[in-house]
Write a protein that holds these residues in place. Structure first.
Motif, PDB file in Angstrom:
ATOM      1  N   MET A 192     -12.995   3.527  -0.285  1.00  0.00           N
ATOM      2  CA  MET A 192     -11.728   3.615  -1.003  1.00  0.00           C
ATOM      3  C   MET A 192     -10.921   2.339  -0.839  1.00  0.00           C
ATOM      4  O   MET A 192     -10.349   1.820  -1.792  1.00  0.00           O
ATOM      5  CB  MET A 192     -10.900   4.789  -0.478  1.00  0.00           C
ATOM      6  CG  MET A 192     -11.474   6.126  -0.777  1.00  0.00           C
ATOM      7  SD  MET A 192     -11.521   6.435  -2.498  1.00  0.00           S
ATOM      8  CE  MET A 192      -9.835   6.813  -2.762  1.00  0.00           C
ATOM      9  N   ASN A 193     -10.855   1.840   0.385  1.00  0.00           N
ATOM     10  CA  ASN A 193     -10.039   0.646   0.592  1.00  0.00           C
ATOM     11  C   ASN A 193     -10.627  -0.573  -0.113  1.00  0.00           C
ATOM     12  O   ASN A 193      -9.909  -1.350  -0.728  1.00  0.00           O
ATOM     13  CB  ASN A 193      -9.852   0.365   2.079  1.00  0.00           C
ATOM     14  CG  ASN A 193      -8.787  -0.691   2.285  1.00  0.00           C
ATOM     15  OD1 ASN A 193      -7.671  -0.538   1.819  1.00  0.00           O
ATOM     16  ND2 ASN A 193      -9.144  -1.784   2.917  1.00  0.00           N
ATOM     17  N   LEU A 194     -11.947  -0.713  -0.048  1.00  0.00           N
ATOM     18  CA  LEU A 194     -12.576  -1.866  -0.694  1.00  0.00           C
ATOM     19  C   LEU A 194     -12.417  -1.789  -2.212  1.00  0.00           C
ATOM     20  O   LEU A 194     -12.095  -2.789  -2.866  1.00  0.00           O
ATOM     21  CB  LEU A 194     -14.051  -1.957  -0.301  1.00  0.00           C
ATOM     22  CG  LEU A 194     -14.301  -2.271   1.182  1.00  0.00           C
ATOM     23  CD1 LEU A 194     -15.789  -2.272   1.483  1.00  0.00           C
ATOM     24  CD2 LEU A 194     -13.694  -3.615   1.559  1.00  0.00           C
ATOM     25  N   ILE A 214      -9.598  -3.373  -7.240  1.00  0.00           N
ATOM     26  CA  ILE A 214      -8.798  -3.055  -8.435  1.00  0.00           C
ATOM     27  C   ILE A 214      -7.491  -3.838  -8.404  1.00  0.00           C
ATOM     28  O   ILE A 214      -7.059  -4.395  -9.415  1.00  0.00           O
ATOM     29  CB  ILE A 214      -8.526  -1.534  -8.507  1.00  0.00           C
ATOM     30  CG1 ILE A 214      -9.832  -0.774  -8.724  1.00  0.00           C
ATOM     31  CG2 ILE A 214      -7.535  -1.213  -9.619  1.00  0.00           C
ATOM     32  CD1 ILE A 214      -9.698   0.727  -8.661  1.00  0.00           C
ATOM     33  N   GLU A 215      -6.903  -3.916  -7.202  1.00  0.00           N
ATOM     34  CA  GLU A 215      -5.626  -4.619  -7.088  1.00  0.00           C
ATOM     35  C   GLU A 215      -5.791  -6.124  -7.312  1.00  0.00           C
ATOM     36  O   GLU A 215      -4.822  -6.817  -7.641  1.00  0.00           O
ATOM     37  CB  GLU A 215      -5.011  -4.368  -5.698  1.00  0.00           C
ATOM     38  CG  GLU A 215      -4.369  -2.993  -5.606  1.00  0.00           C
ATOM     39  CD  GLU A 215      -4.125  -2.533  -4.184  1.00  0.00           C
ATOM     40  OE1 GLU A 215      -3.476  -1.498  -4.010  1.00  0.00           O
ATOM     41  OE2 GLU A 215      -4.615  -3.195  -3.233  1.00  0.00           O
ATOM     42  N   ALA A 216      -7.014  -6.619  -7.125  1.00  0.00           N
ATOM     43  CA  ALA A 216      -7.262  -8.048  -7.353  1.00  0.00           C
ATOM     44  C   ALA A 216      -7.432  -8.348  -8.838  1.00  0.00           C
ATOM     45  O   ALA A 216      -7.589  -9.508  -9.217  1.00  0.00           O
ATOM     46  CB  ALA A 216      -8.493  -8.489  -6.570  1.00  0.00           C
ATOM     47  N   THR A 268      -1.520 -10.390   1.140  1.00  0.00           N
ATOM     48  CA  THR A 268      -0.844 -11.244   0.171  1.00  0.00           C
ATOM     49  C   THR A 268      -0.098 -10.384  -0.841  1.00  0.00           C
ATOM     50  O   THR A 268       0.392 -10.892  -1.829  1.00  0.00           O
ATOM     51  CB  THR A 268      -1.866 -12.119  -0.571  1.00  0.00           C
ATOM     52  OG1 THR A 268      -2.877 -11.263  -1.094  1.00  0.00           O
ATOM     53  CG2 THR A 268      -2.513 -13.138   0.351  1.00  0.00           C
ATOM     54  N   LYS A 269      -0.059  -9.068  -0.541  1.00  0.00           N
ATOM     55  CA  LYS A 269       0.601  -8.163  -1.487  1.00  0.00           C
ATOM     56  C   LYS A 269       2.008  -7.852  -1.026  1.00  0.00           C
ATOM     57  O   LYS A 269       2.275  -7.791   0.175  1.00  0.00           O
ATOM     58  CB  LYS A 269      -0.202  -6.869  -1.594  1.00  0.00           C
ATOM     59  CG  LYS A 269      -1.556  -7.099  -2.200  1.00  0.00           C
ATOM     60  CD  LYS A 269      -2.454  -5.912  -1.997  1.00  0.00           C
ATOM     61  CE  LYS A 269      -3.884  -6.347  -2.190  1.00  0.00           C
ATOM     62  NZ  LYS A 269      -4.830  -5.354  -1.692  1.00  0.00           N
ATOM     63  N   GLN A 270       2.842  -7.590  -2.021  1.00  0.00           N
ATOM     64  CA  GLN A 270       4.239  -7.342  -1.696  1.00  0.00           C
ATOM     65  C   GLN A 270       4.400  -6.091  -0.826  1.00  0.00           C
ATOM     66  O   GLN A 270       5.146  -6.102   0.133  1.00  0.00           O
ATOM     67  CB  GLN A 270       5.021  -7.174  -2.994  1.00  0.00           C
ATOM     68  CG  GLN A 270       6.472  -7.561  -2.834  1.00  0.00           C
ATOM     69  CD  GLN A 270       7.068  -7.925  -4.173  1.00  0.00           C
ATOM     70  OE1 GLN A 270       6.704  -7.369  -5.204  1.00  0.00           O
ATOM     71  NE2 GLN A 270       7.995  -8.864  -4.161  1.00  0.00           N
TER      72      GLN A 270
HETATM   73 MG    MG Z   1      -5.952  -2.646   0.921  1.00  0.00          MG
END
Ligand code: MG
Ligand code: ADP
Length: 427
Positions: free
Chosen positions: A325-327, A332-334, A378-380
Motif C-alpha cells: 500500500m505504501n509503495l 500514485i503520489e509521484a 518532500t510532500k507537504q
Molecule cells: Mg508514503
C-alpha cells in the motif's frame, strides 16, 4: 588480574546473548507484548548464558569458585515465566550436578527459595515499568546472592577460613546486582524501541487509511446512487417483469461491488496481529491493487498488474499489504498528472520478486540516498515514515529492497523475498 578477566568474561557471557537476541529476534518483535515465541527464545538464550557462565567460572582465591549463573537464571524466569523456564532450571541443575564440587549441594539448598521468589514476582513483572523492574530484580538478586553466599559460609565450604569473609560476600552480591541491572536495562531499552517501532507502524497504517477513506467513500457513493435510481424506477407498477428483474440484478451487482470495496478496506484496517504464515503473493498484490484502485482512479492513475501464480513467501500477510500500500500510494503520489503504475510479481531462482514501477517525478541522487530514512519527505503533508516502516517490515521478512529512479522519468521499487514452499511452515 586473572580474576578480573574471568569476571569480565562472565559479565560478557551474560550481556552478549542479549545483543545477539536483539539482532536476531528484535526485527520479528512487532508488538510490545512478550509472546510465547519470545518466551521460548528468552529461555534458550538464558540457558546458553547460564551454562557458559558455569563452564567459565571465576576463581578469586585458590580452590574457591563462583560464577554469575544466577543472573541469566533470574532473567529467564522473570521474563520467560513459569513454564518456559522449567527447561532452563533443569539444565542449570543438571549441569551443576555434572560439574560436581560444592556447587550442586549449595544450589540444591538455596535455589528452591530463589526460584520460588522469582516465580512469585514473574507473574507481575511484565506489567511493571522499567524502574519497577530494575528495583524488584535488584532486590531479588540482592537477597538471592546473599542467601547463596551465606549458605557457602555456613556450610563451611571455605577454602581459606582465615580470610575475612565480609568483603568477599559484599563483592559477590554487588557483582550480581550490577550484572542484573545492566541486563535488564539493555533488555528494557531494546523492547521499548521495538514497541515504539510497532506504534509508528500502526500510526502510518492509520494515516494511509485516513487518506484512502475519502476516495473509498466516493467510490461507494456511486453504486448507492445507482441503486437508489433503480429502486425509484421499481416503485412504479407499470414496469414489465423482465425489466424489473434486470433492475434488481443490476442493483444487487452494484451493492456487491461496494460491499467488496468496503470489506477490502476493512481487511486492511484490521489491527495488527503479527502472524507468521505462508503468504500467497498474488492474492496480496491483487488485494492491495483492489483497495487502492478507487484512490488511483481519483488521481487519474491506471494500475496494471502482472502476477505469476503460485508465489509464496513467509511473513505476515497484513504487513505485506501495508508494504504494498505504501509503495503504490507513493507511486500514485509521484504522478500528479496521472499515469500508469505497474505491479509485477514473479519468480527468480529461489526468490520471489515484486516490482512497483511508476512513471512519475522520480528522485535525484541526493533524494535516493535519503529515501527510507525517518522523516525524509518532500510532500507537504508527508511524514517520511512510510518507507522507513516499509523497509523494516521487508527486512523482518528476510527481504531486500532496491530502488532505481530517474528524475522526471519515474521510479522502480524492487523487492526480493526468499521463496517459501506452499503450506510449509516458515521457520
Ligand atoms: Mg508514503
Ligand atoms: P511520505 O509518503 O509521507 O512522504 P515516505 O516514507 O512514504 O513518506 O516517502 C518518503 C519520500 O520518498 C517521499 O516524500 C518522496 O519524496 C520519496 N518517494 C517515495 N516514493 C517515491 C516515488 N515512487 N517517486 C518519487 N519519490 C518517491
Amino acid at each position: 588480574m586473572n580474576e578480573v578477566k574471568d569476571l569480565m568474561l562472565n559479565m560478557l557471557i551474560i550481556i552478549l546473548p542479549i545483543f545477539i537476541y536483539q539482532t536476531i529476534w528484535i526485527d520479528k518483535i512487532s508488538s510490545p507484548m512478550v509472546t510465547a515465541r519470545d518466551r521460548t527464545a528468552i529461555s534458550i538464550v538464558a540457558t546458553v548464558a547460564a551454562l557458559c557462565c558455569m563452564t567459565l567460572p571465576v576463581t578469586p582465591l585458590p580452590g574457591f569458585v563462583f560464577d554469575l549463573r544466577l543472573v541469566p537464571l533470574l532473567i529467564g524466569i522473570l521474563y520467560g515465566g513459569f513454564r518456559s523456564s522449567l527447561f532452563l532450571i533443569a539444565a542449570v541443575y543438571l549441569y551443576s550436578w555434572y560439574l560436581g564440587g560444592p556447587g550442586f549441594p549449595i544450589m540444591a539448598l538455596t535455589y528452591p527459595f530463589v526460584i520460588l521468589a522469582a516465580y512469585l514476582i514473574s507473574s507481575r513483572f511484565k506489567r511493571w515499568g522499567r524502574r519497577q523492574k530494575l528495583l524488584s530484580a535488584s532486590l531479588l538478586t540482592f537477597f538471592a546472592s546473599l542467601l547463596v553466599k551465606t549458605a557457602v559460609v555456613v556450610t563451611a565450604y571455605l577454602p581459606q577460613p582465615d580470610t575475612p569473609q565480609l568483603p568477599i560476600i559484599a563483592a559477590f552480591v554487588i557483582l550480581h546486582v550490577l550484572s542484573i541491572c545492566i541486563s535488564i536495562f539493555l533488555i528494557e531499552n531494546m523492547r521499548e524501541k521495538a514497541a515504539l517501532r510497532f506504534e509508528i507502524q500502526q500510526a502510518e497504517k492509520l494515516r494511509i487509511m485516513g487518506q484512502l477513506a475519502a476516495s473509498i467513500a466516493h467510490e461507494v457513493r456511486n453504486p448507492l446512487t445507482v441503486v437508489r435510481g433503480f429502486l425509484q424506477l421499481l416503485q412504479s407498477d407499470q414496469i414489465p417483469a423482465e425489466k424489473r428483474h434486470m433492475f434488481l440484478k443490476l442493483g444487487i451487482d452494484e451493492l456487491d461491488r461496494s460491499e467488496t470495496i468496503i470489506s477490502n478496506y476493512l481487511a486492511f484496517a484490521k489491527p495488527q496481529s503479527s502472524r507468521l504464515e505462508t503468504i500467497d503473493v498474488a492474492e496480496r498484490v491483487e488485494h492491495a491493487a483492489a483497495i487502492i484502485s478507487s484512490y488511483a482512479t481519483l488521481q487519474n492513475v491506471e494500475i496494471k498488474h502482472q502476477i505469476a501464480q503460485g508465489l509464496y513467501i513467509a511473513g505476515d500477510p497484513e504487513q505485506l499489504s501495508q508494504v504494498l500500500m505504501n509503495l503504490v500510494k507513493n507511486g500514485i503520489e509521484a504522478m500528479p498528472n496521472g499515469g500508469t503504475l505497474h505491479m509485477n510479481a514473479y519468480k527468480r531462482g529461489q526468490n520471489v520478486k515484486i516490482d512497483i514501477i511508476d512513471n512519475g517525478v522520480g528522485m535525484s541522487e541526493a533524494e535516493l540516498e535519503r529515501v527510507g530514512t525517518p522523516y525524509f519527505s518532500t510532500k507537504q503533508n508527508g511524514t517520511g515514515l512510510g518507507l522507513m516502516v516499509t523497509y523494516q517490515i521487508i527486512h523482518s521478512m528476510q527481504g531486500t529492497v532496491q530502488v532505481k529512479s530517474v528524475p522526471g522519468k519515474g521510479t522502480q521499487f524492487m523487492l526480493t523475498f526468499p521463496q517459501n514452499e506452499k503450506n510449509a511452515l516458515p521457520d
